[in-house]
Scaffold this motif. Structure first.
Motif, PDB file in Angstrom:
ATOM      1  N   SER A   1      -8.750  -0.313   9.445  1.00  0.00           N
ATOM      2  CA  SER A   1      -7.507  -0.464   8.897  1.00  0.00           C
ATOM      3  C   SER A   1      -7.323  -0.223   7.219  1.00  0.00           C
ATOM      4  O   SER A   1      -7.897  -0.869   6.576  1.00  0.00           O
ATOM      5  N   ILE A   2      -6.657   0.811   6.979  1.00  0.00           N
ATOM      6  CA  ILE A   2      -6.421   1.003   5.745  1.00  0.00           C
ATOM      7  C   ILE A   2      -5.801   0.147   4.862  1.00  0.00           C
ATOM      8  O   ILE A   2      -6.104  -0.364   3.586  1.00  0.00           O
ATOM      9  N   THR A   3      -4.973  -0.621   5.707  1.00  0.00           N
ATOM     10  CA  THR A   3      -4.217  -1.792   5.053  1.00  0.00           C
ATOM     11  C   THR A   3      -5.139  -3.057   4.851  1.00  0.00           C
ATOM     12  O   THR A   3      -4.682  -3.634   3.665  1.00  0.00           O
ATOM     13  N   ALA A   4      -6.223  -3.154   5.341  1.00  0.00           N
ATOM     14  CA  ALA A   4      -7.048  -4.144   5.090  1.00  0.00           C
ATOM     15  C   ALA A   4      -7.841  -3.870   3.714  1.00  0.00           C
ATOM     16  O   ALA A   4      -7.843  -4.796   2.953  1.00  0.00           O
ATOM     17  N   TRP A   5      -7.857  -2.566   3.368  1.00  0.00           N
ATOM     18  CA  TRP A   5      -8.543  -2.442   1.832  1.00  0.00           C
ATOM     19  C   TRP A   5      -7.401  -2.770   0.900  1.00  0.00           C
ATOM     20  O   TRP A   5      -7.831  -3.327   0.026  1.00  0.00           O
ATOM     21  N   THR A   6      -6.123  -2.397   1.076  1.00  0.00           N
ATOM     22  CA  THR A   6      -4.990  -2.762   0.169  1.00  0.00           C
ATOM     23  C   THR A   6      -4.714  -4.339  -0.018  1.00  0.00           C
ATOM     24  O   THR A   6      -4.553  -4.715  -0.892  1.00  0.00           O
ATOM     25  N   LYS A   7      -4.780  -4.851   1.136  1.00  0.00           N
ATOM     26  CA  LYS A   7      -4.640  -6.384   1.128  1.00  0.00           C
ATOM     27  C   LYS A   7      -5.861  -6.775   0.246  1.00  0.00           C
ATOM     28  O   LYS A   7      -5.527  -7.875  -0.232  1.00  0.00           O
ATOM     29  N   GLY A   8      -6.965  -6.606   0.515  1.00  0.00           N
ATOM     30  CA  GLY A   8      -8.171  -7.157  -0.126  1.00  0.00           C
ATOM     31  C   GLY A   8      -8.102  -6.815  -1.948  1.00  0.00           C
ATOM     32  O   GLY A   8      -8.202  -7.688  -2.688  1.00  0.00           O
ATOM     33  N   LEU A   9      -7.459  -5.838  -2.201  1.00  0.00           N
ATOM     34  CA  LEU A   9      -7.369  -5.301  -3.644  1.00  0.00           C
ATOM     35  C   LEU A   9      -6.211  -6.312  -4.177  1.00  0.00           C
ATOM     36  O   LEU A   9      -6.135  -6.479  -5.365  1.00  0.00           O
TER      37      LEU A   9
ATOM     38  N   PHE B   1      -3.839   2.774  13.915  1.00  0.00           N
ATOM     39  CA  PHE B   1      -3.736   4.008  13.256  1.00  0.00           C
ATOM     40  C   PHE B   1      -3.180   4.005  12.247  1.00  0.00           C
ATOM     41  O   PHE B   1      -2.388   3.373  11.615  1.00  0.00           O
ATOM     42  N   ASN B   2      -3.922   4.674  10.847  1.00  0.00           N
ATOM     43  CA  ASN B   2      -3.556   4.778   9.741  1.00  0.00           C
ATOM     44  C   ASN B   2      -2.391   5.942   9.519  1.00  0.00           C
ATOM     45  O   ASN B   2      -2.669   7.182   9.642  1.00  0.00           O
ATOM     46  N   ILE B   3      -1.188   5.464   9.233  1.00  0.00           N
ATOM     47  CA  ILE B   3      -0.191   6.454   9.725  1.00  0.00           C
ATOM     48  C   ILE B   3       0.488   7.234   8.264  1.00  0.00           C
ATOM     49  O   ILE B   3       1.338   7.927   8.457  1.00  0.00           O
TER      50      ILE B   3
ATOM     51  N   GLY C   1       0.583  -1.192   0.135  1.00  0.00           N
ATOM     52  CA  GLY C   1       0.141  -0.094   0.154  1.00  0.00           C
ATOM     53  C   GLY C   1       0.858   1.198  -0.023  1.00  0.00           C
ATOM     54  O   GLY C   1       0.275   2.192   0.009  1.00  0.00           O
ATOM     55  N   GLY C   2       2.138   1.362   0.185  1.00  0.00           N
ATOM     56  CA  GLY C   2       2.975   2.492   0.037  1.00  0.00           C
ATOM     57  C   GLY C   2       2.444   3.277   1.376  1.00  0.00           C
ATOM     58  O   GLY C   2       2.429   2.776   2.529  1.00  0.00           O
ATOM     59  N   ARG C   3       2.126   4.410   1.082  1.00  0.00           N
ATOM     60  CA  ARG C   3       1.687   5.515   2.489  1.00  0.00           C
ATOM     61  C   ARG C   3      -0.010   4.950   2.843  1.00  0.00           C
ATOM     62  O   ARG C   3      -0.289   5.635   3.735  1.00  0.00           O
ATOM     63  N   LEU C   4      -0.506   3.985   2.174  1.00  0.00           N
ATOM     64  CA  LEU C   4      -1.573   3.606   2.570  1.00  0.00           C
ATOM     65  C   LEU C   4      -1.379   2.505   3.793  1.00  0.00           C
ATOM     66  O   LEU C   4      -1.363   1.502   3.412  1.00  0.00           O
ATOM     67  N   ALA C   5      -0.960   3.142   4.866  1.00  0.00           N
ATOM     68  CA  ALA C   5      -0.339   2.095   5.803  1.00  0.00           C
ATOM     69  C   ALA C   5      -0.955   2.332   7.318  1.00  0.00           C
ATOM     70  O   ALA C   5      -1.430   3.257   7.652  1.00  0.00           O
TER      71      ALA C   5
END
Length: 284
Positions: free
Chosen positions: A91-99, A52-54, A39-43
């Protein structure tokens, strides 16, 4: 040696978008990411049992191509709409992992060098065996891309013009609420059991101070119970370059994508990826 139609370097928004679209075209594609995260900065980071979405905490989008990925996140309940803003449910990482669920991704694989051939490129990594690919799309920050390209004997001087603003993320647990943050920007604030948990961002010119030194300085100011520091060296593009430079290495079947061609936000990342699809892969 494993061979692909396309190798994508970097698992940020543009890399993820490209890999998804290339797979839809029937290409054999893999993403190689130097870090252990997608995700890069989608962390996302866990701190004291709080999420925390940092990096990117929320965003807007006017680009239909990005909205396709947003809708996927809303459908699987990893994203929610908050007016015009789009943010993570947790968690925004949950989104990128799904993608990237159906995409081949190799983490902890840093690209060191490309060997450019007439019909294929050989990619050499630190942390992964070498692979071959007909086409390569590089989506990492401009200074990192420039280093790899020059290690490969290519002239990447145009990318010197790209500049970035850095940011420092400070996660902190406090006994009392903060009133005067001065140069700090509050990204998140959680109150639980009479304790306060903050995610603060501090922007400054990049310096050589270590995370440990920065944490010591900030702890002296805030007197926390516990704290954590994260540094984003390439937080935001300050100066971009023309999208023409995405195709500087077209003769080597190497293409460039990222937010430093069309601006400095998520939309810019996706537009640069779409530009490659429109001018290269959709016309093959």
């Amino acid at each position: 040696m494993v061979k692909y139609d396309v190798v994508v370097i970097g698992a940020g928004p543009s890399g993820i978008f490209l890999a998804r679209k290339l797979k839809e075209l029937g290409k054999s594609v893999a993403i190689f990411e130097k870090s252990n995260n997608i995700g890069g900065r989608l962390a996302t980071r866990r701190f004291k049992n709080h999420t925390f979405n940092i990096g990117v905490n929320s965003f807007e989008s006017t680009v239909k191509e990005l909205n396709e990925m947003v809708e996927a996140g809303i459908e699987n309940e990893t994203l929610i709409r908050d007016g015009v803003q789009i943010r993570a449910k947790d968690s925004i990482t949950a989104w990128t992992k799904g993608l990237v669920e159906n995409i081949e991704v190799h983490k902890k694989a840093k690209l060191e060098k490309l060997e450019c051939g007439e019909n294929e490129n050989i990619l050499h990594f630190d942390g992964h065996e070498s692979v071959a690919s007909k086409d390569v799309v590089v989506t990492i920050p401009a200074p990192q891309a420039k280093e790899v390209l020059e290690n490969s004997g290519l002239n990447a001087s145009s990318f010197e013009k790209v500049t970035y603003k850095s940011s420092i993320i400070y996660m902190v647990e406090l006994e009392k609420e903060l009133k005067d943050l001065k140069e700090f920007h509050t990204l998140q604030h959680v109150k639980k059991d009479n304790l306060h948990f903050y995610l603060l961002e501090f922007e400054e010119d990049w310096n050589e101070k270590s995370k440990e030194d920065l944490r010591e300085e900030f702890d002296e100011i805030f007197k926390p119970i516990e704290s954590y520091v994260h540094k984003w060296k390439y937080a935001k593009v300050d100066k971009s370059i023309s999208s023409d430079h995405q195709f500087d290495f077209k003769s080597n079947s190497i293409y460039m994508a990222g937010d430093y061609f069309f601006g400095s936000d998520m939309d810019a990342s996706i537009l640069s990826a779409q530009n490659i699809l429109d001018n290269v892969f959709y016309v093959q």
